[in-house]
Design a protein around this motif. Sequence first.
Motif, PDB file in Angstrom:
ATOM      1  N   HIS A 159       0.817  -1.211   0.000  1.00 39.27           N
ATOM      2  CA  HIS A 159       0.000   0.000   0.000  1.00 39.27           C
ATOM      3  C   HIS A 159       0.853   1.265   0.000  1.00 39.27           C
ATOM      4  CE1 HIS A 159      -3.632  -2.281   0.493  1.00 39.27           C
ATOM      5  NE2 HIS A 159      -3.225  -2.824   1.626  1.00 39.27           N
ATOM      6  N   PHE A 160       1.911   1.284   0.792  1.00 39.81           N
ATOM      7  CA  PHE A 160       2.741   2.482   0.920  1.00 39.81           C
ATOM      8  C   PHE A 160       3.351   2.865  -0.425  1.00 39.81           C
ATOM      9  CE2 PHE A 160       6.854   4.478   2.398  1.00 39.81           C
ATOM     10  CZ  PHE A 160       6.283   5.613   2.948  1.00 39.81           C
ATOM     11  N   ALA A 161       3.966   1.903  -1.108  1.00 42.19           N
ATOM     12  CA  ALA A 161       4.593   2.181  -2.407  1.00 42.19           C
ATOM     13  C   ALA A 161       3.553   2.630  -3.429  1.00 42.19           C
ATOM     14  CB  ALA A 161       5.337   0.948  -2.908  1.00 42.19           C
ATOM     15  N   LYS A 162       2.412   1.966  -3.464  1.00 40.49           N
ATOM     16  CA  LYS A 162       1.369   2.329  -4.427  1.00 40.49           C
ATOM     17  C   LYS A 162       0.854   3.739  -4.184  1.00 40.49           C
ATOM     18  CE  LYS A 162      -0.242  -2.409  -5.241  1.00 40.49           C
ATOM     19  NZ  LYS A 162      -1.357  -3.378  -5.006  1.00 40.49           N
ATOM     20  N   ASP A 163       0.620   4.085  -2.915  1.00 40.66           N
ATOM     21  CA  ASP A 163       0.093   5.406  -2.613  1.00 40.66           C
ATOM     22  C   ASP A 163       1.103   6.510  -2.923  1.00 40.66           C
ATOM     23  OD1 ASP A 163      -2.238   4.215  -1.836  1.00 40.66           O
ATOM     24  OD2 ASP A 163      -1.885   4.417   0.315  1.00 40.66           O
ATOM     25  N   LEU A 164       2.391   6.176  -2.908  1.00 43.99           N
ATOM     26  CA  LEU A 164       3.428   7.148  -3.271  1.00 43.99           C
ATOM     27  C   LEU A 164       3.697   7.164  -4.769  1.00 43.99           C
ATOM     28  CD1 LEU A 164       6.027   6.634  -0.397  1.00 43.99           C
ATOM     29  CD2 LEU A 164       4.577   8.631  -0.784  1.00 43.99           C
ATOM     30  N   GLY A 165       3.018   6.304  -5.526  1.00 40.18           N
ATOM     31  CA  GLY A 165       3.250   6.253  -6.968  1.00 40.18           C
ATOM     32  C   GLY A 165       4.572   5.631  -7.334  1.00 40.18           C
ATOM     33  N   LEU A 166       5.124   4.778  -6.453  1.00 38.38           N
ATOM     34  CA  LEU A 166       6.410   4.145  -6.724  1.00 38.38           C
ATOM     35  C   LEU A 166       6.218   2.867  -7.531  1.00 38.38           C
ATOM     36  CD1 LEU A 166       8.113   4.602  -3.247  1.00 38.38           C
ATOM     37  CD2 LEU A 166       8.855   5.624  -5.407  1.00 38.38           C
ATOM     38  N   PRO A 167       7.166   2.534  -8.404  1.00 38.33           N
ATOM     39  CA  PRO A 167       7.060   1.298  -9.168  1.00 38.33           C
ATOM     40  C   PRO A 167       7.259   0.089  -8.272  1.00 38.33           C
ATOM     41  CG  PRO A 167       9.188   2.342  -9.570  1.00 38.33           C
ATOM     42  CD  PRO A 167       8.372   3.314  -8.759  1.00 38.33           C
ATOM     43  N   LEU A 168       6.599  -1.010  -8.618  1.00 37.95           N
ATOM     44  CA  LEU A 168       6.715  -2.225  -7.837  1.00 37.95           C
ATOM     45  C   LEU A 168       7.805  -3.154  -8.353  1.00 37.95           C
ATOM     46  CD1 LEU A 168       2.941  -3.060  -7.205  1.00 37.95           C
ATOM     47  CD2 LEU A 168       4.462  -1.502  -5.968  1.00 37.95           C
ATOM     48  N   GLY A 169       8.191  -3.007  -9.604  1.00 36.69           N
ATOM     49  CA  GLY A 169       9.262  -3.821 -10.163  1.00 36.69           C
ATOM     50  C   GLY A 169      10.610  -3.408  -9.607  1.00 36.69           C
ATOM     51  N   LEU A 170      11.505  -4.382  -9.397  1.00 40.59           N
ATOM     52  CA  LEU A 170      12.799  -4.092  -8.773  1.00 40.59           C
ATOM     53  C   LEU A 170      13.658  -3.158  -9.617  1.00 40.59           C
ATOM     54  CD1 LEU A 170      13.967  -7.480  -7.198  1.00 40.59           C
ATOM     55  CD2 LEU A 170      13.161  -5.422  -6.036  1.00 40.59           C
ATOM     56  N   GLU A 171      13.737  -3.422 -10.908  1.00 42.95           N
ATOM     57  CA  GLU A 171      14.611  -2.607 -11.758  1.00 42.95           C
ATOM     58  C   GLU A 171      14.184  -1.141 -11.747  1.00 42.95           C
ATOM     59  OE1 GLU A 171      16.418  -2.597 -16.335  1.00 42.95           O
ATOM     60  OE2 GLU A 171      15.119  -4.230 -15.635  1.00 42.95           O
ATOM     61  N   ARG A 222      10.130  11.861  -9.301  1.00 41.86           N
ATOM     62  CA  ARG A 222       9.637  13.219  -9.529  1.00 41.86           C
ATOM     63  C   ARG A 222       8.839  13.310 -10.820  1.00 41.86           C
ATOM     64  NH1 ARG A 222      12.737  17.000  -6.569  1.00 41.86           N
ATOM     65  NH2 ARG A 222      12.812  16.188  -4.446  1.00 41.86           N
ATOM     66  N   GLY A 223       9.287  12.603 -11.857  1.00 39.81           N
ATOM     67  CA  GLY A 223       8.554  12.634 -13.115  1.00 39.81           C
ATOM     68  C   GLY A 223       7.146  12.109 -12.947  1.00 39.81           C
ATOM     69  N   ARG A 224       7.006  11.036 -12.165  1.00 37.33           N
ATOM     70  CA  ARG A 224       5.677  10.472 -11.918  1.00 37.33           C
ATOM     71  C   ARG A 224       4.827  11.440 -11.116  1.00 37.33           C
ATOM     72  NH1 ARG A 224       3.799   5.016 -11.854  1.00 37.33           N
ATOM     73  NH2 ARG A 224       5.891   4.420 -12.504  1.00 37.33           N
ATOM     74  N   HIS A 225       5.459  12.205 -10.247  1.00 38.43           N
ATOM     75  CA  HIS A 225       4.698  13.123  -9.412  1.00 38.43           C
ATOM     76  C   HIS A 225       4.390  14.435 -10.111  1.00 38.43           C
ATOM     77  CE1 HIS A 225       4.364  11.117  -5.463  1.00 38.43           C
ATOM     78  NE2 HIS A 225       5.268  10.345  -6.024  1.00 38.43           N
ATOM     79  N   ASP A 226       4.800  14.573 -11.386  1.00 40.48           N
ATOM     80  CA  ASP A 226       4.355  15.715 -12.171  1.00 40.48           C
ATOM     81  C   ASP A 226       2.920  15.526 -12.630  1.00 40.48           C
ATOM     82  OD1 ASP A 226       6.725  17.017 -11.893  1.00 40.48           O
ATOM     83  OD2 ASP A 226       7.577  16.281 -13.778  1.00 40.48           O
ATOM     84  N   VAL A 227       2.417  14.291 -12.617  1.00 37.91           N
ATOM     85  CA  VAL A 227       1.026  14.027 -12.960  1.00 37.91           C
ATOM     86  C   VAL A 227       0.204  14.114 -11.686  1.00 37.91           C
ATOM     87  CG1 VAL A 227       1.695  12.545 -14.857  1.00 37.91           C
ATOM     88  CG2 VAL A 227       1.246  11.524 -12.645  1.00 37.91           C
ATOM     89  N   SER A 228      -1.117  13.956 -11.820  1.00 38.66           N
ATOM     90  CA  SER A 228      -1.991  14.045 -10.655  1.00 38.66           C
ATOM     91  C   SER A 228      -1.710  12.881  -9.719  1.00 38.66           C
ATOM     92  CB  SER A 228      -3.459  14.012 -11.083  1.00 38.66           C
ATOM     93  OG  SER A 228      -3.787  12.726 -11.575  1.00 38.66           O
ATOM     94  N   HIS A 232      -1.135   6.987  -8.592  1.00 36.82           N
ATOM     95  CA  HIS A 232      -1.570   5.796  -7.866  1.00 36.82           C
ATOM     96  C   HIS A 232      -2.010   4.703  -8.824  1.00 36.82           C
ATOM     97  CE1 HIS A 232      -4.380   3.260  -5.581  1.00 36.82           C
ATOM     98  NE2 HIS A 232      -3.614   3.548  -4.548  1.00 36.82           N
ATOM     99  N   ASP A 233      -2.753   5.072  -9.886  1.00 39.67           N
ATOM    100  CA  ASP A 233      -3.218   4.096 -10.854  1.00 39.67           C
ATOM    101  C   ASP A 233      -2.063   3.446 -11.589  1.00 39.67           C
ATOM    102  OD1 ASP A 233      -5.784   4.651 -10.127  1.00 39.67           O
ATOM    103  OD2 ASP A 233      -6.223   5.955 -11.834  1.00 39.67           O
ATOM    104  N   GLU A 234      -1.049   4.274 -11.961  1.00 39.27           N
ATOM    105  CA  GLU A 234       0.099   3.746 -12.708  1.00 39.27           C
ATOM    106  C   GLU A 234       0.898   2.791 -11.833  1.00 39.27           C
ATOM    107  OE1 GLU A 234       2.286   7.061 -14.117  1.00 39.27           O
ATOM    108  OE2 GLU A 234       0.746   7.725 -15.515  1.00 39.27           O
ATOM    109  N   ALA A 235       1.046   3.125 -10.541  1.00 34.89           N
ATOM    110  CA  ALA A 235       1.801   2.243  -9.646  1.00 34.89           C
ATOM    111  C   ALA A 235       1.097   0.918  -9.472  1.00 34.89           C
ATOM    112  CB  ALA A 235       1.986   2.909  -8.264  1.00 34.89           C
ATOM    113  N   ALA A 236      -0.220   0.958  -9.371  1.00 37.73           N
ATOM    114  CA  ALA A 236      -0.984  -0.277  -9.193  1.00 37.73           C
ATOM    115  C   ALA A 236      -0.855  -1.191 -10.401  1.00 37.73           C
ATOM    116  CB  ALA A 236      -2.453   0.037  -8.923  1.00 37.73           C
ATOM    117  N   GLY A 237      -0.619  -0.607 -11.568  1.00 39.93           N
ATOM    118  CA  GLY A 237      -0.504  -1.412 -12.763  1.00 39.93           C
ATOM    119  C   GLY A 237       0.914  -1.791 -13.121  1.00 39.93           C
TER     120      GLY A 237
END
Length: 316
Positions: free
Chosen positions: A97-109, A299-305, A310-315
């Motif tokens: 949940h924490f990573a998704k809510d921050l918009g962080l990628p889930l893949g290791l690379e 930061r690039g991901r956080h330039d979007v809403s 959150h949606d992009e991280a979940a996917g």
Amino acid sequence: MRILAIINPGAGTAATSADLKRQLEALFAAHDIETELRLVAGPALPQAAQEARDRAGRGEIDAVVAGGGDGSLSAVASALTGTDVPMGVLALGTRNHFAKDLGLPLGLEAAVAVIARAQATAIDVAEVNGRVFINNSSIGAYPFMVLDRDRRRSMHGLAKWSAMALAAIRTLWKFPRRRLAIVVEGRSMPHKTPCVFIGNNEYSLSLPDLGGRARLDCGELWLSVVRPRNRLALLWLGLCAVIGRTDLTDDLTTQCATEVEIRSRASRLPVALDGEVEIMRPPLRYRSRPKALRVFLDRGRHDVSPEQAHDEAAGS
């Protein structure tokens, strides 16, 4: 950059990756990051995190990376809260949940690439009686269910999800309710409730972001009190959450605040913190700690809403 990576090998996805350590060392080396990687089991995580914080304070490392589920990330975040030491996130749990809510990628690379860019942003944490949490805390049905699940696993050797299913049935049957006084802004409100939920910032009650947070930097707690008086009503509330019904005013009371105090006649209360349960003495004093934790974000991901992030991280 010099980092110390603390990885919980028992985390949901880590347990299926026999070569996880070798893979991470190769990924960090590819970004010219000097890495010390430690595999640390769950109970030893807080001590390992404190040692890492102390080493950063002596200038031996520049950042601490946490790898595991939300409970593991919370243990490391607790040690780094209130310091200037940035935290990197490797989401290795089952829900993350924490990573998704921050918009962080889930893949290791992709996650290592975010850490390599070293762009730290300050976010909020919350705490209760001095104990830090990054997602949420709850009193009532959920900690009751977790304790019952752990008891079944210890006594009967059941798998985690089988034990949780049986614990959920027992929780519904027992229908534990707590008599509590909840104090917000000097006003005390009596409640007899099966569940009180306190989030680190506001949680969404509507689809497609049900159960997620759009922001983690508003400096507030999200208090939610469940009002059902019987098992059927509680089941109905759970169904409404699954289907994303937003008209929950008859079953749920919500409020944002910076501080919340929960009083009880009980001498001890089981309290869930980021999925882990601790026994605490009331009163429980919750407060937000705005921008107390520095985390490497994209930061690039956080330039979007925030919702799009959150949606992009979940996917991912």
